[in-house]
Write a protein that holds these residues in place. Sequence first.
Motif, PDB file in Angstrom:
ATOM      1  N   THR A  13       0.843  -1.199   0.000  1.00  0.00           N
ATOM      2  CA  THR A  13       0.000   0.000   0.000  1.00  0.00           C
ATOM      3  C   THR A  13       0.877   1.247   0.000  1.00  0.00           C
ATOM      4  OG1 THR A  13      -0.185   0.197   2.416  1.00  0.00           O
ATOM      5  CG2 THR A  13      -1.754  -1.264   1.301  1.00  0.00           C
ATOM      6  N   GLY A  14       0.300   2.344  -0.480  1.00  0.00           N
ATOM      7  CA  GLY A  14       1.097   3.564  -0.639  1.00  0.00           C
ATOM      8  C   GLY A  14       2.243   3.320  -1.585  1.00  0.00           C
ATOM      9  N   ALA A  15       1.958   2.621  -2.695  1.00  0.00           N
ATOM     10  CA  ALA A  15       3.018   2.036  -3.520  1.00  0.00           C
ATOM     11  C   ALA A  15       3.489   2.909  -4.659  1.00  0.00           C
ATOM     12  CB  ALA A  15       2.545   0.692  -4.084  1.00  0.00           C
ATOM     13  N   SER A  16       2.852   4.033  -4.922  1.00  0.00           N
ATOM     14  CA  SER A  16       3.165   4.742  -6.157  1.00  0.00           C
ATOM     15  C   SER A  16       4.450   5.552  -6.091  1.00  0.00           C
ATOM     16  CB  SER A  16       2.000   5.668  -6.538  1.00  0.00           C
ATOM     17  OG  SER A  16       1.798   6.654  -5.548  1.00  0.00           O
ATOM     18  N   THR A  17       4.965   5.798  -4.884  1.00  0.00           N
ATOM     19  CA  THR A  17       6.164   6.618  -4.748  1.00  0.00           C
ATOM     20  C   THR A  17       6.840   6.309  -3.424  1.00  0.00           C
ATOM     21  OG1 THR A  17       6.992   8.903  -4.872  1.00  0.00           O
ATOM     22  CG2 THR A  17       4.969   8.547  -3.632  1.00  0.00           C
ATOM     23  N   GLY A  18       8.050   6.838  -3.233  1.00  0.00           N
ATOM     24  CA  GLY A  18       8.724   6.760  -1.945  1.00  0.00           C
ATOM     25  C   GLY A  18       9.009   5.350  -1.462  1.00  0.00           C
ATOM     26  N   ILE A  19       8.807   5.136  -0.169  1.00  0.00           N
ATOM     27  CA  ILE A  19       9.106   3.856   0.460  1.00  0.00           C
ATOM     28  C   ILE A  19       8.309   2.731  -0.190  1.00  0.00           C
ATOM     29  CG2 ILE A  19       8.872   2.551   2.619  1.00  0.00           C
ATOM     30  CD1 ILE A  19       9.478   5.202   4.100  1.00  0.00           C
ATOM     31  N   ILE A  35       0.393  -6.738  -5.982  1.00  0.00           N
ATOM     32  CA  ILE A  35      -0.776  -5.873  -6.040  1.00  0.00           C
ATOM     33  C   ILE A  35      -0.328  -4.543  -5.437  1.00  0.00           C
ATOM     34  CG2 ILE A  35      -3.134  -5.421  -5.256  1.00  0.00           C
ATOM     35  CD1 ILE A  35      -3.549  -8.442  -5.051  1.00  0.00           C
ATOM     36  N   LEU A  36      -0.315  -3.508  -6.242  1.00  0.00           N
ATOM     37  CA  LEU A  36       0.152  -2.198  -5.810  1.00  0.00           C
ATOM     38  C   LEU A  36      -1.044  -1.281  -5.582  1.00  0.00           C
ATOM     39  CD1 LEU A  36       3.155  -1.652  -8.249  1.00  0.00           C
ATOM     40  CD2 LEU A  36       3.127  -2.769  -6.002  1.00  0.00           C
ATOM     41  N   VAL A  37      -1.107  -0.686  -4.406  1.00  0.00           N
ATOM     42  CA  VAL A  37      -2.261   0.110  -4.005  1.00  0.00           C
ATOM     43  C   VAL A  37      -1.822   1.549  -3.778  1.00  0.00           C
ATOM     44  CG1 VAL A  37      -4.146   0.337  -2.346  1.00  0.00           C
ATOM     45  CG2 VAL A  37      -3.190  -1.938  -2.853  1.00  0.00           C
ATOM     46  N   ALA A  38      -2.540   2.484  -4.395  1.00  0.00           N
ATOM     47  CA  ALA A  38      -2.268   3.911  -4.178  1.00  0.00           C
ATOM     48  C   ALA A  38      -3.420   4.719  -4.752  1.00  0.00           C
ATOM     49  CB  ALA A  38      -0.950   4.324  -4.827  1.00  0.00           C
ATOM     50  N   ARG A  39      -3.438   6.017  -4.420  1.00  0.00           N
ATOM     51  CA  ARG A  39      -4.498   6.898  -4.918  1.00  0.00           C
ATOM     52  C   ARG A  39      -4.207   7.426  -6.318  1.00  0.00           C
ATOM     53  NH1 ARG A  39      -4.881  11.386  -0.351  1.00  0.00           N
ATOM     54  NH2 ARG A  39      -2.626  11.243  -0.668  1.00  0.00           N
ATOM     55  N   ASN A  40      -2.930   7.656  -6.628  1.00  0.00           N
ATOM     56  CA  ASN A  40      -2.560   8.293  -7.885  1.00  0.00           C
ATOM     57  C   ASN A  40      -2.484   7.241  -8.985  1.00  0.00           C
ATOM     58  OD1 ASN A  40      -0.977   9.448 -10.052  1.00  0.00           O
ATOM     59  ND2 ASN A  40      -0.468  11.117  -8.641  1.00  0.00           N
ATOM     60  N   GLU A  41      -3.525   7.162  -9.797  1.00  0.00           N
ATOM     61  CA  GLU A  41      -3.623   6.086 -10.778  1.00  0.00           C
ATOM     62  C   GLU A  41      -2.538   6.177 -11.848  1.00  0.00           C
ATOM     63  OE1 GLU A  41      -7.057   3.703 -13.288  1.00  0.00           O
ATOM     64  OE2 GLU A  41      -7.438   5.780 -12.653  1.00  0.00           O
ATOM     65  N   ASP A  42      -2.198   7.375 -12.299  1.00  0.00           N
ATOM     66  CA  ASP A  42      -1.183   7.520 -13.340  1.00  0.00           C
ATOM     67  C   ASP A  42       0.169   7.000 -12.854  1.00  0.00           C
ATOM     68  OD1 ASP A  42      -3.010   8.600 -15.077  1.00  0.00           O
ATOM     69  OD2 ASP A  42      -2.493  10.691 -14.608  1.00  0.00           O
ATOM     70  N   ARG A  43       0.590   7.447 -11.693  1.00  0.00           N
ATOM     71  CA  ARG A  43       1.852   6.964 -11.135  1.00  0.00           C
ATOM     72  C   ARG A  43       1.817   5.456 -10.918  1.00  0.00           C
ATOM     73  NH1 ARG A  43       3.743  10.895  -6.181  1.00  0.00           N
ATOM     74  NH2 ARG A  43       4.637  12.611  -7.401  1.00  0.00           N
ATOM     75  N   LEU A  44       0.696   4.988 -10.423  1.00  0.00           N
ATOM     76  CA  LEU A  44       0.550   3.572 -10.105  1.00  0.00           C
ATOM     77  C   LEU A  44       0.711   2.718 -11.352  1.00  0.00           C
ATOM     78  CD1 LEU A  44      -0.101   1.863  -7.579  1.00  0.00           C
ATOM     79  CD2 LEU A  44      -2.527   2.034  -8.214  1.00  0.00           C
ATOM     80  N   ARG A  45       0.067   3.119 -12.428  1.00  0.00           N
ATOM     81  CA  ARG A  45       0.145   2.332 -13.661  1.00  0.00           C
ATOM     82  C   ARG A  45       1.538   2.405 -14.280  1.00  0.00           C
ATOM     83  NH1 ARG A  45      -4.293  -0.027 -15.194  1.00  0.00           N
ATOM     84  NH2 ARG A  45      -6.305   0.646 -14.334  1.00  0.00           N
TER      85      ARG A  45
END
Length: 270
Positions: A13-19, A35-45
């Motif tokens: 979780t909180g996977a789109s950036t940082g730690i 499975i990567l979970v985050a709010r920012n869909e663009d970064r996540l993809r």
Amino acid sequence: MIAQSSKGIAVVTGASTGIGAVYADRVAKRGYDLILVARNEDRLRRLADQLANETGRTVEPFKADLGRKDDLARLETRLGDDAGIAMLVNNAGIGSVASIQQADVDEMETMIALNITALTRLTYAVAPAFVARGAGTIINISSVVGIAVEALNGVYSASKSYVLSFGHSLQKDLADKGVRIQTVLPGATATEFWDVAGYAAQKTSPATMSAADLVDAALAGLDLGELVTIPGLQDGEDWTRWEEGRRVLGPKFNHAKPSPRYQLEAASAT
């Protein structure tokens, strides 16, 4: 690229950036699908595509704001339905440096929902399957301010104290069930956390660790069997002594009468 056989699925979780993004990279290279979970869909993809290309692993982006009950419920259902999940990295969180006189209480409630409620519910979502299989790993990201509680915002520090205490309880409940619980306490780490918290200058401080070093040390601690990993603590025996002192103190609370220092008998005699 032909990937090695999977060790199972790691949820970060909180996977789109940082730690979180570094954890995603490292556990994928260790042989886990993601499975990567985050709010920012663009970064996540973008990250999901990058890791799939670089590692050959299966990477599923899962857009969710874990501070929202409906998004959290969707993820709980996703995790509960997948017997392939082998690891959960509860990394999502937000922070603040504001004092009680400056911070907005609604923002503090949002912090509690993400830092405490989401982490707890996701742990409960995966634990039954881990226990049934006699295997699984839960990594919860706390903070050194869970101990050094005066350092930042009080609600943030308290939320990270909760994560540490929750980890101790999980270790007691699940260790003999084959489930590994690790609580990681980062110090100041160079991530966007500081931008959101309102103190961006901390990212460039000489005392601030890189996210890569933090995660690599945390995973080394996991390999060593550490229950609590504090990458920035130079002498591990300092933690051992502190923890031993806490456990020694526990039985001393169990008395039916107040301590003589309160002089209640003397007060009642007058």
